[in-house]
Motif scaffolding. Sequence first.
Motif, PDB file in Angstrom:
ATOM      1  N   SER A 263      75.710  29.126  74.898  1.00 28.09           N
ATOM      2  CA  SER A 263      77.281  29.170  74.089  1.00 28.09           C
ATOM      3  C   SER A 263      77.649  28.087  73.589  1.00 28.09           C
ATOM      4  O   SER A 263      78.559  28.508  72.459  1.00 28.09           O
ATOM      5  CB  SER A 263      77.658  30.440  74.568  1.00 28.09           C
ATOM      6  OG  SER A 263      79.148  29.887  75.468  1.00 28.09           O
TER       7      SER A 263
ATOM      8  N   TRP B  16      72.165  34.506  68.022  1.00 30.19           N
ATOM      9  CA  TRP B  16      73.031  35.245  67.822  1.00 30.19           C
ATOM     10  C   TRP B  16      72.815  36.641  68.145  1.00 30.19           C
ATOM     11  O   TRP B  16      74.729  37.370  68.877  1.00 30.19           O
ATOM     12  CB  TRP B  16      74.133  34.654  67.353  1.00 30.19           C
ATOM     13  CG  TRP B  16      75.035  33.518  68.033  1.00 30.19           C
ATOM     14  CD1 TRP B  16      74.999  32.494  67.159  1.00 30.19           C
ATOM     15  CD2 TRP B  16      75.498  32.601  68.654  1.00 30.19           C
ATOM     16  NE1 TRP B  16      75.475  31.002  68.232  1.00 30.19           N
ATOM     17  CE2 TRP B  16      75.965  31.249  68.856  1.00 30.19           C
ATOM     18  CE3 TRP B  16      76.219  33.478  69.950  1.00 30.19           C
ATOM     19  CZ2 TRP B  16      76.634  30.733  69.358  1.00 30.19           C
ATOM     20  CZ3 TRP B  16      76.519  32.710  70.877  1.00 30.19           C
ATOM     21  CH2 TRP B  16      77.269  31.747  70.285  1.00 30.19           C
TER      22      TRP B  16
ATOM     23  N   TRP C 261      72.663  37.591  75.626  1.00 28.19           N
ATOM     24  CA  TRP C 261      73.215  36.693  76.481  1.00 28.19           C
ATOM     25  C   TRP C 261      73.710  37.068  77.966  1.00 28.19           C
ATOM     26  O   TRP C 261      73.824  38.737  78.043  1.00 28.19           O
ATOM     27  CB  TRP C 261      74.272  36.447  75.827  1.00 28.19           C
ATOM     28  CG  TRP C 261      73.875  36.100  74.293  1.00 28.19           C
ATOM     29  CD1 TRP C 261      73.608  36.239  73.470  1.00 28.19           C
ATOM     30  CD2 TRP C 261      73.840  34.497  73.829  1.00 28.19           C
ATOM     31  NE1 TRP C 261      73.701  35.043  72.589  1.00 28.19           N
ATOM     32  CE2 TRP C 261      73.612  34.074  72.673  1.00 28.19           C
ATOM     33  CE3 TRP C 261      73.728  33.365  74.892  1.00 28.19           C
ATOM     34  CZ2 TRP C 261      73.127  33.318  72.345  1.00 28.19           C
ATOM     35  CZ3 TRP C 261      73.622  31.893  74.529  1.00 28.19           C
ATOM     36  CH2 TRP C 261      73.409  32.778  72.699  1.00 28.19           C
TER      37      TRP C 261
ATOM     38  N   LYS D  20      77.925  31.711  78.339  1.00 26.59           N
ATOM     39  CA  LYS D  20      77.108  32.369  77.579  1.00 26.59           C
ATOM     40  C   LYS D  20      75.819  32.082  78.102  1.00 26.59           C
ATOM     41  O   LYS D  20      75.628  30.571  77.672  1.00 26.59           O
ATOM     42  CB  LYS D  20      77.236  33.520  77.282  1.00 26.59           C
ATOM     43  CG  LYS D  20      78.099  33.967  76.806  1.00 26.59           C
ATOM     44  CD  LYS D  20      78.145  35.396  77.195  1.00 26.59           C
ATOM     45  CE  LYS D  20      79.495  36.229  77.064  1.00 26.59           C
ATOM     46  NZ  LYS D  20      79.626  37.339  78.068  1.00 26.59           N
TER      47      LYS D  20
END
Length: 70
Positions: A30, A40, A45, A57
């Motif tokens: 992330s 995303w 995640w 993440k």
Amino acid sequence: MNGDWGPVIVIKGDHKGKIGHYDDNDSLFSDEENIDPDFWDSDSWRDVEGVEEENLKALDVAIVTSATYS
């Protein structure tokens, strides 16, 4: 993403309908810049444990290269 390496058919995205070769696994983190917004949207995640950075993440992804099969 466990399984055998080999041919895959891409079913979504810019390369939909193409055949590729499932070559390896990797992870997106992330804190990386320029992650595709479609990544995303994934609910896959996971929290990364054992690192100093809080709220990091990771998303496990497959590396698929172009392939020609005859």
